[in-house]
Design an enzyme around this catalytic site. Structure first.
Site, PDB file in Angstrom:
ATOM      1  N   CYS A 310     -26.945   8.268 -25.347  1.00  0.00           N
ATOM      2  CA  CYS A 310     -26.637   9.521 -26.045  1.00  0.00           C
ATOM      3  C   CYS A 310     -25.164   9.544 -26.461  1.00  0.00           C
ATOM      4  O   CYS A 310     -24.730  10.454 -27.178  1.00  0.00           O
ATOM      5  CB  CYS A 310     -26.952  10.718 -25.155  1.00  0.00           C
ATOM      6  N   ARG A 340     -27.878  -1.917 -18.337  1.00  0.00           N
ATOM      7  CA  ARG A 340     -27.348  -1.392 -17.090  1.00  0.00           C
ATOM      8  C   ARG A 340     -27.283  -2.540 -16.108  1.00  0.00           C
ATOM      9  O   ARG A 340     -28.302  -3.135 -15.778  1.00  0.00           O
ATOM     10  CB  ARG A 340     -28.290  -0.311 -16.575  1.00  0.00           C
ATOM     11  N   GLU A 342     -27.332  -4.191 -12.766  1.00  0.00           N
ATOM     12  CA  GLU A 342     -27.801  -3.814 -11.432  1.00  0.00           C
ATOM     13  C   GLU A 342     -27.577  -5.035 -10.573  1.00  0.00           C
ATOM     14  O   GLU A 342     -28.017  -6.111 -10.907  1.00  0.00           O
ATOM     15  CB  GLU A 342     -29.309  -3.520 -11.446  1.00  0.00           C
ATOM     16  N   ARG A 351     -37.056  -2.371 -12.950  1.00  0.00           N
ATOM     17  CA  ARG A 351     -35.612  -2.230 -12.769  1.00  0.00           C
ATOM     18  C   ARG A 351     -34.979  -3.456 -13.406  1.00  0.00           C
ATOM     19  O   ARG A 351     -35.130  -4.565 -12.907  1.00  0.00           O
ATOM     20  CB  ARG A 351     -35.301  -2.189 -11.267  1.00  0.00           C
ATOM     21  N   GLU A 359     -34.365   8.207 -26.427  1.00  0.00           N
ATOM     22  CA  GLU A 359     -33.321   9.144 -26.004  1.00  0.00           C
ATOM     23  C   GLU A 359     -33.388  10.383 -26.878  1.00  0.00           C
ATOM     24  O   GLU A 359     -33.313  10.293 -28.105  1.00  0.00           O
ATOM     25  CB  GLU A 359     -31.952   8.454 -26.099  1.00  0.00           C
ATOM     26  N   ASP A 425     -35.073  14.999 -12.721  1.00  0.00           N
ATOM     27  CA  ASP A 425     -35.695  13.676 -12.817  1.00  0.00           C
ATOM     28  C   ASP A 425     -37.211  13.809 -12.812  1.00  0.00           C
ATOM     29  O   ASP A 425     -37.754  14.672 -12.123  1.00  0.00           O
ATOM     30  CB  ASP A 425     -35.309  12.826 -11.593  1.00  0.00           C
ATOM     31  N   GLU A 444     -38.270   6.769 -10.656  1.00  0.00           N
ATOM     32  CA  GLU A 444     -37.799   7.708 -11.682  1.00  0.00           C
ATOM     33  C   GLU A 444     -38.075   7.069 -13.036  1.00  0.00           C
ATOM     34  O   GLU A 444     -37.606   5.972 -13.303  1.00  0.00           O
ATOM     35  CB  GLU A 444     -36.287   7.936 -11.523  1.00  0.00           C
ATOM     36  N   ASN A 447     -35.580  11.499 -17.270  1.00  0.00           N
ATOM     37  CA  ASN A 447     -34.776  12.623 -16.806  1.00  0.00           C
ATOM     38  C   ASN A 447     -34.461  13.541 -17.972  1.00  0.00           C
ATOM     39  O   ASN A 447     -34.693  13.202 -19.138  1.00  0.00           O
ATOM     40  CB  ASN A 447     -33.503  12.136 -16.122  1.00  0.00           C
ATOM     41  N   CYS A 473     -29.626  16.171 -23.005  1.00  0.00           N
ATOM     42  CA  CYS A 473     -30.261  14.901 -23.364  1.00  0.00           C
ATOM     43  C   CYS A 473     -31.386  14.596 -22.398  1.00  0.00           C
ATOM     44  O   CYS A 473     -31.432  15.127 -21.297  1.00  0.00           O
ATOM     45  CB  CYS A 473     -29.243  13.753 -23.405  1.00  0.00           C
ATOM     46  N   ARG A 480     -40.769   1.832 -17.777  1.00  0.00           N
ATOM     47  CA  ARG A 480     -41.124   2.470 -16.512  1.00  0.00           C
ATOM     48  C   ARG A 480     -42.370   3.347 -16.631  1.00  0.00           C
ATOM     49  O   ARG A 480     -43.211   3.366 -15.740  1.00  0.00           O
ATOM     50  CB  ARG A 480     -39.948   3.272 -15.976  1.00  0.00           C
TER      51      ARG A 480
END
Ligand code: SER
Ligand code: ZN
Length: 537
Positions: A310, A340, A342, A351, A359, A425, A444, A447, A473, A480
């Site tokens: 966002c 991301r 991780e 994940r 988004e 979430d 999750e 969100n 947002c 997922r």
């Protein structure tokens, strides 16, 4: 927040001439004026203003001991002293100020701070039992003109808040959950099955190639979400960049909050290929790319890869003035991946480092932003219950940075006021992981947030009549949601939600790849044959 905050410091003002008795007399009068009037301006409470406690003259300078409250802070007070001396003495005595130095700038906080601060600006922090005394290094006029104190105090407050938050990034409070829907759980790990049948192949850690059948399935789910949730609410599609200049991350706060999970990009040092000659020769001979050699040919990082997706929305409206005609703004973007980093727990497409998300972003007056969030919540609930028919729950997860904005009220009898900045979430049970009673068996998958003025302030997004603007947002993590569907329904499409099947069937189902060497083992090939059988219609 602190009940009280004091500042002390020793101001040294050096003039470009020796001080005559006349000038000294004039300065003494000016100090009286400063103490009785000019240093008291801006607050009704003299304790919150500034005061010169004592002073001594030097040959061509003066040293003043100053104490201030938080309304006329020491930095501001020092500049006021300098300005008065410059304007009042300048024309009359032809004397100017050569240099201003604030020695021993000190912040005295009324309660002890527990955090550590390691920045060059800070000389020492002493806790005397009741107070925390923070001494800064010497500051000159240029330093004093910057909002260093303000930012430092904000940093201390943020760090304290985070420490109180107990190292957790958020708190979790259940808001709502669906009925129990799964009676006989499918216990296989869908990630595993997808990889075994070759519908996806891992390229590098947390990064996958989805072959046409998996792409087809993911696209059908995205289209279903867009048609059932996003479009009925009037959101329109935009295309956001996926690599952002560092300043954007500074303003959104991501660089300060989650820098450990971000991935950065560097430009080449030169566009002239001949400058890469040595590196190219080396790759010829070694047949590898030594990363430390490559690094020499790259500039320092200037971008971070799409993190929250966002960010470009707030950037776009930076310094813009909006009127009622253009509000609220309701867009969505799914033009590319998010990244991301991780370090652990990477698993299948659940994940990952590179993932795909729809988004949803909106901007408007607070009431509208809340209403849009609530409409979206309703549609999400409908989507989870009626369209996908999955077992889900919603939780209020409040990131620490919303709590410090002063809007947090203590929970009373577990009733949460959700019409305020914060995050909800969406989670679903993954039966293959184990019992639904254990929180670690839930994932999750999305969100939805209201940010209040967090971004409209940082990006100075304004309303033409000065009304407050908020943003919101929501992220729909495509992989997922798909894994949730598979984990709860299995691979037998007879058990799948009708509407989704409809979307899967709108275009011919792509052929699964089946070559001499792919998928790898006999077992996996047999499994693929079974899945292909299930997907015949
Ligand atoms: N941008 C939001 C986030 O990063 C929602 O996807 O959580
Ligand atoms: Zn966001």
């Amino acid at each position: 927040m602190w009940v009280s905050m004091r500042f002390t410091g020793v101001i040294e003002i050096i003039f470009n001439k020796m001080l005559t008795d006349d000038i000294k007399k004039e300065i003494e009068n000016l100090i009286k004026y400063l103490n009785s009037d000019y240093l008291k301006r801006g607050t009704k409470d003299p304790k919150e203003a500034a005061h010169i406690n004592s002073y001594v003259f030097r040959e061509s300078g003066i040293i003043l001991e100053m104490e201030t409250g938080s309304k006329v802070r020491i930095d501001e007070a020092t500049l006021r002293v300098k300005n008065i001396l410059t304007t009042s003495l300048g024309s009359k005595y032809k004397i100017g100020v050569r240099r201003v130095v604030l020695h021993k700038p000190t912040i005295i906080l009324d309660n002890r701070i527990s955090i550590s601060l390691k920045i060059p600006l800070i000389k020492s922090i002493v806790n005397d039992g009741e107070h925390s005394i923070i001494e800064l290094i010497e500051l000159d006029e240029n330093d004093l003109k910057k909002p260093l104190f303000l930012r430092l105090l904000r940093l201390i407050e943020d760090k304290e808040q985070r420490a109180k938050w107990g190292g957790k990034s958020e708190h979790w409070i259940l808001i709502k959950k669906s009925d129990r829907k799964i009676m006989k759980a499918y216990v296989e790990d869908p990630n595993d099955v997808l990889e075994r049948i070759g519908w996806m192949k891992r390229m590098s850690i947390g990064q996958w190639l989805y072959t046409p059948p998996l792409t087809h399935m993911l696209n059908a789910l995205k289209r279903l979400f867009i048609d059932e949730v996003i479009k009925p609410l009037g959101f329109e599609e935009a295309t956001f960049p996926k690599m952002y200049p560092l300043e954007v991350g500074l303003k959104t706060g991501h660089l300060k909050g989650v820098i450990n999970s971000m991935i950065f990009a560097s430009l080449p040092r030169s566009y002239d290929i001949s400058e890469f000659e040595e590196l190219i020769d080396l790759m010829y001979v070694l047949n590898e790319v030594p990363p430390e050699e490559l690094q020499k040919y790259l500039r320092t990082p200037s971008y971070f890869l799409c993190f929250a997706q966002c960010e470009p929305f707030y950037w776009f409206f930076e310094n813009e003035i909006l009127d009622d005609n253009s509000l609220p703004v309701k867009w969505y973007d799914y033009s590319g991946p998010s990244y991301r980093w991780e370090s652990g727990g990477i698993h299948g497409i659940e994940r990952v480092i590179e993932f795909h998300r729809i988004e949803v972003v909106w901007l408007g007056k607070p009431d509208d932003v809340i209403k849009i969030r609530n409409n979206l919540l309703e549609r999400y609930e409908y989507f989870m219950d009626k369209v996908l028919d999955i077992e889900w729950r919603m939780a209020w997860v409040t990131p620490w940075f919303y709590e410090q904005s002063g809007t947090f009220q203590e929970l009373k009898e577990n009733i949460i006021e959700v019409n305020r900045p914060g995050t909800i979430d969406f989670e679903a049970w993954l039966p293959y992981r184990g019992e639904r009673e254990d929180n670690k068996n839930w994932i999750e998958m999305g969100n939805i947030s209201i940010h209040g003025t967090k971004f409209t302030e940082a990006f100075r997004i304004k309303h033409n009549r000065g009304e407050t603007l908020w943003t919101g947002c929501s992220g729909f993590g495509s992989e997922r949601w798909f894994i949730v569907l598979l984990a709860q329904k299995g691979f037998n499409i007879d058990n799948w939600p009708k509407k989704y099947i409809e979307y899967v069937k709108t275009t011919p189902f792509p052929k699964s790849l089946n070559t001499v060497t792919y998928p790898k083992t006999k077992d996996n090939r047999e499994l693929l044959a079974k899945v292909i059988d299930l997907f015949k219609w």
